[in-house]
Design an enzyme around this catalytic site. Sequence first.
Site, PDB file in Angstrom:
ATOM      1  N   PRO A  10      64.012  71.360  22.604  1.00 15.44           N
ATOM      2  CA  PRO A  10      64.496  72.235  22.314  1.00 15.44           C
ATOM      3  C   PRO A  10      63.702  72.476  20.792  1.00 15.44           C
ATOM      4  CG  PRO A  10      66.079  70.074  22.654  1.00 15.44           C
ATOM      5  CD  PRO A  10      64.797  70.260  22.775  1.00 15.44           C
ATOM      6  N   ASN A  11      63.862  73.989  20.104  1.00 13.99           N
ATOM      7  CA  ASN A  11      64.002  74.512  19.158  1.00 13.99           C
ATOM      8  C   ASN A  11      61.930  74.007  18.317  1.00 13.99           C
ATOM      9  OD1 ASN A  11      65.964  75.309  17.923  1.00 13.99           O
ATOM     10  ND2 ASN A  11      66.524  72.873  18.124  1.00 13.99           N
ATOM     11  N   ARG A  18      59.513  77.161  12.033  1.00 11.46           N
ATOM     12  CA  ARG A  18      60.990  76.641  11.827  1.00 11.46           C
ATOM     13  C   ARG A  18      59.918  75.700  10.683  1.00 11.46           C
ATOM     14  NH1 ARG A  18      62.026  71.982  15.870  1.00 11.46           N
ATOM     15  NH2 ARG A  18      64.046  71.284  14.270  1.00 11.46           N
ATOM     16  N   TYR A  23      56.799  71.267   9.429  1.00  9.85           N
ATOM     17  CA  TYR A  23      56.576  71.188  11.095  1.00  9.85           C
ATOM     18  C   TYR A  23      55.712  71.386  10.557  1.00  9.85           C
ATOM     19  CZ  TYR A  23      61.662  69.304  12.481  1.00  9.85           C
ATOM     20  OH  TYR A  23      62.540  68.480  12.115  1.00  9.85           O
ATOM     21  N   ASN A  74      57.427  65.817  23.366  1.00 10.23           N
ATOM     22  CA  ASN A  74      58.362  65.871  22.155  1.00 10.23           C
ATOM     23  C   ASN A  74      59.378  66.577  22.109  1.00 10.23           C
ATOM     24  OD1 ASN A  74      59.425  66.086  19.312  1.00 10.23           O
ATOM     25  ND2 ASN A  74      57.217  66.741  18.458  1.00 10.23           N
ATOM     26  N   ALA A  77      65.107  66.828  19.219  1.00 12.92           N
ATOM     27  CA  ALA A  77      66.824  66.326  19.037  1.00 12.92           C
ATOM     28  C   ALA A  77      66.886  64.893  20.535  1.00 12.92           C
ATOM     29  CB  ALA A  77      67.729  67.643  18.365  1.00 12.92           C
ATOM     30  N   HIS A  80      66.947  61.165  19.609  1.00  9.53           N
ATOM     31  CA  HIS A  80      68.132  60.794  19.329  1.00  9.53           C
ATOM     32  C   HIS A  80      69.696  60.569  20.928  1.00  9.53           C
ATOM     33  CE1 HIS A  80      65.535  62.072  16.066  1.00  9.53           C
ATOM     34  NE2 HIS A  80      65.349  63.063  16.333  1.00  9.53           N
ATOM     35  N   ASP A  87      66.074  57.857  30.898  1.00  8.01           N
ATOM     36  CA  ASP A  87      66.735  57.789  31.763  1.00  8.01           C
ATOM     37  C   ASP A  87      65.215  58.065  33.253  1.00  8.01           C
ATOM     38  OD1 ASP A  87      68.462  56.461  31.537  1.00  8.01           O
ATOM     39  OD2 ASP A  87      70.022  57.846  33.415  1.00  8.01           O
ATOM     40  N   GLU A  98      55.284  59.524  23.258  1.00  8.24           N
ATOM     41  CA  GLU A  98      56.574  59.932  22.540  1.00  8.24           C
ATOM     42  C   GLU A  98      55.748  60.239  21.349  1.00  8.24           C
ATOM     43  OE1 GLU A  98      60.177  58.725  22.381  1.00  8.24           O
ATOM     44  OE2 GLU A  98      60.383  59.255  20.004  1.00  8.24           O
ATOM     45  N   HIS A 100      56.103  62.994  17.427  1.00  6.43           N
ATOM     46  CA  HIS A 100      56.435  63.515  16.303  1.00  6.43           C
ATOM     47  C   HIS A 100      55.890  64.336  15.714  1.00  6.43           C
ATOM     48  CE1 HIS A 100      60.209  62.301  18.196  1.00  6.43           C
ATOM     49  NE2 HIS A 100      60.222  61.131  18.525  1.00  6.43           N
ATOM     50  N   LEU A 101      56.346  65.380  15.747  1.00  8.97           N
ATOM     51  CA  LEU A 101      55.163  66.295  13.782  1.00  8.97           C
ATOM     52  C   LEU A 101      55.554  65.092  12.939  1.00  8.97           C
ATOM     53  CD1 LEU A 101      56.313  69.567  15.932  1.00  8.97           C
ATOM     54  CD2 LEU A 101      53.627  68.814  15.276  1.00  8.97           C
ATOM     55  N   SER A 102      57.212  65.487  12.430  1.00 10.62           N
ATOM     56  CA  SER A 102      57.067  64.456  11.073  1.00 10.62           C
ATOM     57  C   SER A 102      57.558  62.924  11.601  1.00 10.62           C
ATOM     58  CB  SER A 102      59.115  65.483  11.123  1.00 10.62           C
ATOM     59  OG  SER A 102      58.975  64.672  11.764  1.00 10.62           O
ATOM     60  N   ARG A 107      63.566  59.808   7.233  1.00 11.19           N
ATOM     61  CA  ARG A 107      63.853  61.079   7.370  1.00 11.19           C
ATOM     62  C   ARG A 107      64.976  60.545   7.564  1.00 11.19           C
ATOM     63  NH1 ARG A 107      62.285  65.953  10.906  1.00 11.19           N
ATOM     64  NH2 ARG A 107      64.159  66.641   9.966  1.00 11.19           N
ATOM     65  N   ARG A 111      67.772  60.147  12.809  1.00 10.19           N
ATOM     66  CA  ARG A 111      66.604  60.608  13.479  1.00 10.19           C
ATOM     67  C   ARG A 111      65.565  59.702  13.397  1.00 10.19           C
ATOM     68  NH1 ARG A 111      65.908  66.185  13.115  1.00 10.19           N
ATOM     69  NH2 ARG A 111      66.827  66.903  11.382  1.00 10.19           N
TER      70      ARG A 111
HETATM   71  C1  DQA Z   1      60.948  66.459  15.696  1.00  6.53           C
HETATM   72  C2  DQA Z   1      61.956  65.870  15.275  1.00  6.53           C
HETATM   73  C3  DQA Z   1      62.891  65.524  15.479  1.00  6.53           C
HETATM   74  O1  DQA Z   1      63.752  64.785  14.744  1.00  6.53           O
HETATM   75  C4  DQA Z   1      63.754  66.856  15.356  1.00  6.53           C
HETATM   76  O2  DQA Z   1      64.694  67.147  16.102  1.00  6.53           O
HETATM   77  C5  DQA Z   1      62.908  67.929  15.748  1.00  6.53           C
HETATM   78  C6  DQA Z   1      61.309  67.512  15.710  1.00  6.53           C
HETATM   79  C7  DQA Z   1      59.704  66.329  15.018  1.00  6.53           C
HETATM   80  O3  DQA Z   1      58.338  66.948  16.384  1.00  6.53           O
HETATM   81  O4  DQA Z   1      59.253  65.394  14.103  1.00  6.53           O
HETATM   82  O5  DQA Z   1      62.537  68.831  16.829  1.00  6.53           O
HETATM   83  O6  DQA Z   1      60.475  66.057  17.078  1.00  6.53           O
END
Ligand code: DQA
Length: 149
Positions: A10-11, A18, A23, A74, A77, A80, A87, A98, A100-102, A107, A111
């Site tokens: 998502p997102n 964003r 990011y 990735n 959210a 979390h 599963d 896995e 994560h950009l950040s 944070r 998170r």
């Molecule tokens: C994220 C970190 C997540 O907490 C956040 O909800 C994202 C991006 C990251 O790539 O840093 O959508 O996965």
Amino acid sequence: MKKVLVINGPNLNLLGNRDTRLYGVKTLPEIEKALKSEGNKLGIEVLCFQSNSEGAIIDFIQQNCAEAAGIIINPGALTHYSLALRDVLADVALPCIEVHLSNIYAREEWRQKSVTAPVVTGQISGLGWQGYLLALQYLASALESRKQK
Ligand code: DQA
């Protein structure tokens, strides 16, 4: 040719617009293009997918896991809280990184917990879009050394 699934949750379709301090400025199509080009060099087919829907991501994994040698994900959210995603990643039992950009550990407290991390091979957090590239390079070399054994 070995196939690696690159999945964004998502997102992440909004990358580039964003919060760019967290990011980065690269858009998702730009990241996917860079991964496909790196895949060409490494002899890996890269199949990319993004969805804002948990169910669509799970369907994609179920439908493509038989043909895939590894996964880069990735989960956004979903990281979390999605036990359903956890599963399916455990069920398919593919090497999975896995990304994560950040740096999620620098944070908000909520998170800092990943429900998916315990079932994946490893996690890259905080290295920006290059985290995806490093994950692909890792999978290529891990799959290669597995072949030689
Ligand atoms: C994220 C970190 C997540 O907490 C956040 O909800 C994202 C991006 C990251 O790539 O840093 O959508 O996965």
